[in-house]
Design an enzyme around this catalytic site. Sequence first.
Site: not given
Length: 198
Positions: A28, A33, A79, A104, A125
């Site tokens: 990631y 994100h 989240n 983001d 989230n």
Amino acid sequence: MRLPWRRGERASSLDLLVVGLGNPGREYARNRHNVGWMVLEELARRHGGSWRSKFDGRLAEVRLDEHRVALLAPETYMNESGRSVSAAARFFKVEPDAILVVHDEGDFDLGRLQARMGGGLGGHNGLRSIAQQLGTQDFLRLRVGVGRPGRGDRRSLADYVLSDFEPHDDAEAIVSRAADAIETLDACGLERAQARFN
């Protein structure tokens, strides 16, 4: 609006808690994100911050001029970010209006910035989790535009933000400008940062 410490009320030893949202894991690291984490990495690099594990995340403490600023990258997945943020807020005794969340924003063109106090959650989230844990939506945000899938791109927005920045996106320039905005907000207050960067 000026930042809380400009009023001379200082219950906390910390002037500003800057939270960058992202997801842990090497896969990631360069995702759109994760732009919040990238901005924190840039601030830590500029101001000599070193990272340590704390509050279910990574924490670095830096000085911006004479202000004590903590940089927090929750490692709980997006989240559950609020768990990390609320733990740090309790520890440092900071009120929500001295917490700045960098995240983001898929509804903004690539590179567009918006600093603001409060506002909606926009289906994000990470923001939802933070608002639930803090009991308010009245915290500072820096929204960093990552754009949307272009014409002919069949990816959903969720898949798009979980994909890496492309070389032509110039993520380094976006991250650098967002870090500039945070430095301005810290030094001059929200209104000055809005006038210069929004």
